[in-house]
Every structure is written in structure tokens, then in C-alpha cells.
Design a protein around this motif. Structure first.
Motif: not given
Length: 477
Positions: A59-73, A345-348, A370-375
Motif C-alpha cells: 500500500a502507498a504511501p507506506y511502501t515509499a516510506g519503508f523504502a526511505k527507511l531501508t535505504a538509510n545507512r 523541511t524536517r520530517p515532522i 506541506i506534509a505532501a510536499k515533504s513526503s
């Protein structure tokens, strides 16, 4: 305007006023009698289950959010911790606090990745990081910035540990001892004594860091007195982080002035993120601070969101007292909003937007935009290498996106079985190094940092003379 109480009477009065909670499926989580719900800081068990189910379903946008997590070092199971016995933050000290915040974010990100993926290797990594630090860390030192370190990294450490508190190898008792001896005392003391300065010397975000730490560590360590002090300070505290000081003016257009908009954009975003974090942690224990004082926080967040996207907002000039008690003194006037970079932006924003629009069914047009813009929102390591990029735990697109509650528009009523707010009878802990250090120790809110940001923010400083704090509080009833 709510009358202010003294710093000492604040401790005695904490928890005296009840906190309204909202009804049915849009209600805060309820803590059990004489205990707190766990996990129950930024994420509840239901939140973690939702993230995992949505990602598994693609489901979107969860998958995009999880991709950000898994890509982080930081979110990798091979992370090796580097614990220190003493962490230093601030000028004049051998600063090593970057080691701490990098390890905290690695612990949090691995813990979150475990819950979403189900892979125990990430939980094991998070536990190894947390256990290593609780076995070694004994103190936070430095200039006044040590209070920022205690606040920011205290609330973040508690949230990272909350994700694995039931892990068989996690040393819960030792970690709780570290939080109660190293982090909480500094933050608790700051809200009472403000490092020996006049109460308005420090800008809003200093208080909010301390408030977040006191609340988070109190919940994690099941300390009801500590939690009560934090909640009472949010409502009645004398410092600039309490709700009506952080958001001193409500305008007729429904927006409310964020005090640090007169300072600079970065610190205003930090403050909004910290207040949102505070409200979310409180909500997950049954306290509706998001809705307190006619949803005043929503009005302040809307103001910052509009301003941050380049919109015009009103600003009522205010003057705050500065200086040390019994020492140097002065005053400082913020007369206009600072300039903004719409790209900053910040992740807030996902956390705040989803609470008000999905849980409560309220309009939050600027926050939603602004949440949509930061997503999709990332986390520590995705917003630059410096400490400011690690002030929030982040990943809000993954963690806070939610379906609209079926009765989100219902009038607030007490949640079924909600326990009474805890009462505060204990004095603040004083085990940490809380007293001012010798020399200039008022740090980033003191006289030596004015030149760097006064021109952009429209601020003038006056050394000496009368200490004055002028506020206007036009509240629409």
C-alpha cells in the motif's frame, strides 16, 4: 490567559487539572491503572502492526516510506555501536555527541525495521546498540548545550528502546537506570532552574527538548510523577516552551503565531516537531494535548506551515528578558517573521497532519500541503550530516499515515476505562550536572549568538536596563 505558576508551585500542582480525551476510535490510547501502555511512546502496538500490514500489502504511501527507511545507512543490521562513558556537547568541550546521536538513530531505525519486516536481525542490532550504551554512559557534559543533548537524545533513546523493551536480550533495568541518572535529571532541572538564567532567556525549543525527555523517560520508566510534571509544564509552565508561550497570539484568521518564527525557520520547524512529538507520546498514554486549548497547537502548526511555504503571516512584536539571575541582563525584541527557504523541511509534518485530519477529521490545509510536499519523510541521516538533521526520529510517512477514523468528528469524551492523570509529588531529580558551569554558560540563547541571526529575524538586543517581556494573547473563544 492562563495564569502562570511559580517554578516551585508548578511541581506541587502538576496533574491537578484533568486532561480531556476524545471518544471512540479517535480517542487516545488508554494506560492501564497505575501503569503506562507499552509500547506507547511514538508508536503503539497497533501502529506497528498497521505499518507491517500496509507494507506487506504494497500500500502507498507506506511502501515509499519503508523504502526511505531501508535505504538509510543507519537502518542496517551490520551497525556497530561506539559507546562513550561521557558525552560532551557545546563550545569549550571535546565534543563527541555525534557518536551518540548516530547510534541512537541506528537503534531506532533497526528497531522500526524489525517491526515492519519481521526480521529479528534488526531487533538484535538495536538491542546490541542500546545495551552497549547503558553499560558505559555515565554523564553528559559541556556548555549549556548539554541540556539540549539531554533533552533531544533522552527522548530519542527512550523511543528507540521502547521498540525492543520486550526483547529477551535487552537489559531493561540497566537502560532505565541510565535514563533516570543521566538524561532525565538534566531535563527536569532545566524546566525548574533554566540553567540559572531568567526563565525567558532560552528560546522555545530548549524547553521543548527538556519536556520531551521528561515525558518520554517518565513513560518508559513508569514514573507517573515525572509524566505529570511534563504534562503540567506543557499547560502552565513559565518558560517559552509551554503552549501559550510558544504560541502567544491567536489571530482572527485561525492561525496562531509561533514565537520562534521571529528567530529563524530552522528553529521554528524544530519546535513544531518537538511539540508534535510531545503531543503524540501523550496521546498514546490517554492525554489529548493536541486538542488542548481549542487545538492551539494545530493553529500554530498551520501558521508555520503557511509561512514555511512562502505565505504571508502576521507577527506581533514581543520582547523577552534575557540574562543570568543575579548577573548580566538584557532584553531582546522580535519584531517580524524571519525569511524562509520554501525548500527547507524536517520530517515532522506527517504525524501532525494525520492526527488532525485522519484521527480527528479536522481541516488542516497548510499542514496537509506541506506534509505532501515533504513526503516520503526520511529520518536521521537523510537531512544532512549535522546535528540538526538528527533532531527528529522521522519516517512519518511510514509511521503515522493512517486511515480516517470512522467517527473522527465526534465530540471529545473520556475514553472507556481511562485512568486518572498521575499526580506529581516528587521534586525534580538532581543526579546530573545541572548547575551552571563557570563563565559564559547561557549558550545559544545568550548574548554571544545574536549577531548570527538578528538581521534576518528582525531582532534587536539591548544590553542591560529593564528586563521586559511583552506578550499579547488574543484568543478566539
Amino acid at each position: 490567559m492562563t495564569s502562570q505558576i511559580s517554578r516551585r508551585s508548578m511541581l506541587k500542582a502538576a496533574g491537578a487539572a484533568g486532561v480531556a480525551v476524545t471518544a471512540a476510535t479517535a480517542a487516545p490510547a488508554t494506560a492501564a491503572e497505575s501503569a503506562f501502555a507499552h509500547p506507547g511512546l511514538l508508536h503503539t502496538r497497533a501502529d506497528l502492526a498497521r505499518m507491517a500490514a500496509k507494507v506487506k500489502a504494497g500500500a502507498a504511501p507506506y511502501t515509499a516510506g519503508f523504502a526511505k527507511l531501508t535505504a538509510n545507512r543507519h537502518a542496517q543490521s551490520g551497525w556497530t555501536p561506539n559507546p562513550q562513558a561521557t558525552v560532551y556537547r557545546g563550545a569549550g568541550s571535546p565534543q563527541n555527541y555525534a557518536t551518540l546521536y548516530n547510534d541512537i538513530h541506528a537503534a531506532y531505525q533497526n528497531g522500526l525495521r524489525h517491526h515492519v519486516s519481521g526480521d529479528s536481525a534488526y531487533a538484535d542490532t538495536a538491542v546490541a546498540i542500546l545495551n552497549a550504551w547503558s553499560a558505559k554512559l555515565t554523564s553528559l557534559e559541556g556548555s549549556a548545550d548539554r541540556f539540549l543533548a539531554a533533552g533531544l537524545y533522552g527522548y530519542q533513546f527512550a523511543n528507540a528502546a521502547e521498540l525492543v523493551r520486550d526483547h529477551a536480550d535487552f537489559d531493561l533495568a540497566r537502560f532505565q537506570e541510565m535514563l533516570t541518572k543521566v538524561f532525565a535529571p538534566l531535563s527536569d532541572d532545566f524546566l525548574v532552574r533554566h540553567n540559572g538564567a531568567v526563565v525567558t532567556n532560552y528560546w522555545t525549543n530548549w524547553d521543548l527538548c527538556a519536556m520531551a525527555c521528561v515525558l518520554a523517560t517518565g513513560i518508559f520508566c513508569d514514573d507517573s510523577s515525572q509524566v505529570a510534571r511534563a504534562i503540567d509544564y506543557f499547560k502552565h509552565g513559565e518558560g517559552l516552551g509551554s503552549l501559550k508561550h510558544a504560541i502567544p497570539v491567536v489571530y482572527d484568521d485561525g492561525l496562531a503565531e509561533w514565537l520562534e518564527a521571529g528567530r529563524d525557520q530552522g528553529h521554528a520547524l524544530l519546535g513544531v516537531g518537538l511539540m508534535g512529538t510531545f503531543c503524540e507520546m501523550a496521546w498514546n498514554q490517554g492525554y489529548d494535548l493536541y486538542g488542548y486549548d481549542d487545538s492551539r497547537f494545530l493553529k500554530g502548526a498551520q501558521y508555520v506551515a503557511k509561512w514555511g511555504m512562502g505565505g504571508e503571516v502576521s507577527y506581533t512584536a514581543n520582547t523577552r528578558a534575557k540574562g543570568a539571575i543575579g548577573g548580566w541582563s538584557g532584553r531582546e525584541t522580535a519584531s517580524a517573521v524571519a525569511g524562509v527557504d520554501p525548500a527547507m523541511t524536517r520530517p515532522i509534518w506527517a504525524m501532525i497532519a494525520n492526527h488532525y485530519t485522519k484521527r480527528r477529521g479536522l481541516s488542516a490545509s497548510y499542514v496537509t500541503r506541506i506534509a505532501a510536499k515533504s513526503s516520503p519523510e526520511g529520518g536521521g541521516g537523510d537531512y544532512g550530516p549535522n546535528s540538526g538533521g538528527y533532531d527528529q526520529l522521522g519516517f512519518g510517512t511510514l509511521a503515522f499515515t493512517r486511515d480516517r477514523a470512522s467517527d473522527a468528528g465526534a465530540s471529545p469524551v473520556p475514553a472507556a476505562g481511562a485512568s486518572a492523570p498521575p499526580t506529581a509529588g516528587a521534586r525534580p531529580q538532581t543526579g546530573g550536572t545541572a548547575s551552571p558551569a563557570a563563565g559564559d554558560d547561557l549558550a545559544a540563547s545568550g548574548s554571544n549568538d545574536i549577531v548570527g541571526w538578528s538581521a534576518a529575524a528582525g531582532i534587536t538586543a539591548v544590553a542591560g536596563g529593564l528586563l521586559l517581556l511583552r506578550r499579547r494573547d488574543r484568543v478566539r473563544e
